[in-house]
Write a protein that holds these residues in place. Structure first.
Motif, short mmCIF file in Angstrom:
data_model
loop_
_atom_site.label_atom_id
_atom_site.label_comp_id
_atom_site.label_asym_id
_atom_site.label_seq_id
_atom_site.Cartn_x
_atom_site.Cartn_y
_atom_site.Cartn_z
N TYR A 10 0.87 -1.18 0.00
CA TYR A 10 0.00 0.00 0.00
C TYR A 10 0.91 1.23 0.00
O TYR A 10 1.79 1.36 0.86
N ILE A 37 -2.88 4.68 -2.32
CA ILE A 37 -3.67 5.39 -1.32
C ILE A 37 -3.48 6.89 -1.52
O ILE A 37 -2.35 7.38 -1.52
N LYS A 42 -7.88 10.13 2.04
CA LYS A 42 -7.66 8.75 2.42
C LYS A 42 -8.99 8.00 2.58
O LYS A 42 -9.88 8.46 3.29
N PRO A 43 -9.14 6.87 1.90
CA PRO A 43 -10.39 6.12 2.01
C PRO A 43 -10.59 5.55 3.41
O PRO A 43 -9.63 5.12 4.06
N ASP A 44 -11.84 5.52 3.87
CA ASP A 44 -12.14 5.03 5.22
C ASP A 44 -11.73 3.58 5.41
O ASP A 44 -11.30 3.18 6.50
N TRP A 45 -11.85 2.78 4.36
CA TRP A 45 -11.57 1.36 4.51
C TRP A 45 -10.11 1.08 4.83
O TRP A 45 -9.79 0.05 5.44
N TYR A 46 -9.20 2.01 4.44
CA TYR A 46 -7.78 1.71 4.60
C TYR A 46 -7.41 1.57 6.08
O TYR A 46 -6.77 0.60 6.49
N LYS A 48 -9.56 1.24 8.60
CA LYS A 48 -10.45 0.30 9.27
C LYS A 48 -10.09 -1.15 8.96
O LYS A 48 -10.10 -2.02 9.85
N LYS A 49 -9.75 -1.43 7.70
CA LYS A 49 -9.56 -2.82 7.29
C LYS A 49 -8.09 -3.23 7.12
O LYS A 49 -7.78 -4.43 7.19
N PRO A 69 -8.77 -3.14 -3.52
CA PRO A 69 -8.49 -1.94 -2.72
C PRO A 69 -9.19 -1.88 -1.37
O PRO A 69 -8.66 -1.31 -0.43
N ASP A 70 -10.39 -2.44 -1.27
CA ASP A 70 -11.12 -2.32 0.00
C ASP A 70 -11.24 -3.65 0.74
O ASP A 70 -12.10 -3.80 1.61
N GLU A 71 -10.36 -4.59 0.41
CA GLU A 71 -10.40 -5.90 1.07
C GLU A 71 -9.40 -5.95 2.22
O GLU A 71 -8.28 -5.45 2.11
#
Length: 228
Positions: A10, A37, A42-46, A48-49, A69-71
């Motif tokens: 990432y 990224i 910055k995406p929320d999933w980064y 959190k996940k 990307p969101d896994e």
């Protein structure tokens, strides 16, 4: 023989820290996946996940399947942040790439260089760019690192992860100074660049040229420059 698992990185084009890791991966001719990224959005999933420790980059996942990307990376995969930790890890899992010298004294010199760099140079670099350090404070810090360079070649003789740690800051420095991009005041960029082009920094200038000439830098820095 090391059985290399899937590598997922990432990263962001804006930061020198993931650039360090990409240089090492390219030098090792490793196969890897990259998930970009956007640090400004910055995406929320980064966080959190993927990386709950502040959502920083770089972040490396070792093992597991190809990720979207969101896994979330699988629990059984190895995960780590911190660019210098990742560089040392890559040296361990990719031994044939010789990302650090085999000679123990040269290995120690490489490690001392990048530890010194992060502790003493990087804070002054950031302060200078944001107008909180004088040009001479910055140049003095840079001169100390120049003094650790050998008369020719790279930090430990052959290219190593010490060069991966240092060179992303240098190419960004030249870009910032040439464009006078920063909070260091009008004319400071051009004046500082003139000093860097002088005999005082002749060795550093050759070192920058040697790094820019490498295919790994051409691949990872051209795309960054062209995105600005």
């Amino acid at each position: 023989m090391v059985d290399t698992k899937r590598i997922t990185l990432y990263a962001s084009t804006d930061s020198p820290y993931p650039h360090r890791v990409r240089l090492a991966l390219e030098e090792a001719k490793a196969t890897y996946d990259i998930i970009w990224i956007d640090l400004s959005n910055k995406p929320d999933w980064y966080e959190k996940k993927v990386n709950p420790a502040g959502g920083k980059v770089p972040y490396l996942v070792y093992g597991g399947p190809k990720l979207g990307p969101d896994e979330a990376p699988p629990a059984e995969s190895f995960k780590t942040g911190e660019s210098l930790v990742i560089l040392e890890f890559l040296n361990d899992i990719l031994p044939n790439a010789r990302l650090l010298p085999t000679d123990p004294t040269l290995r120690a010199h490489a490690r001392l260089f990048y530890i010194t760099m992060d502790a003493e140079f990087v804070p002054v670099f950031k302060a200078f760019v944001f107008g909180a350090a004088t040009p001479e404070d910055f140049l003095s810090a840079l001169e100390k690192l120049q003094a650790l360079l050998p008369p020719a070649g790279f930090i430990a003789g052959e290219w190593s992860i010490a060069d991966a740690a240092f060179s992303p800051f240098l190419v960004r420095l030249m870009l910032l100074l040439k464009g006078n991009i920063g909070l260091f005041g009008n004319g400071v960029g051009a004046a500082t660049l003139k000093i860097l082009d002088s005999a005082r920094f002749a060795r550093l200038g050759r070192y920058i040229e040697d790094n820019v000439a490498r295919p790994s830098m051409a691949k990872t820095w051209e795309e960054v420059s062209s995105s600005k």
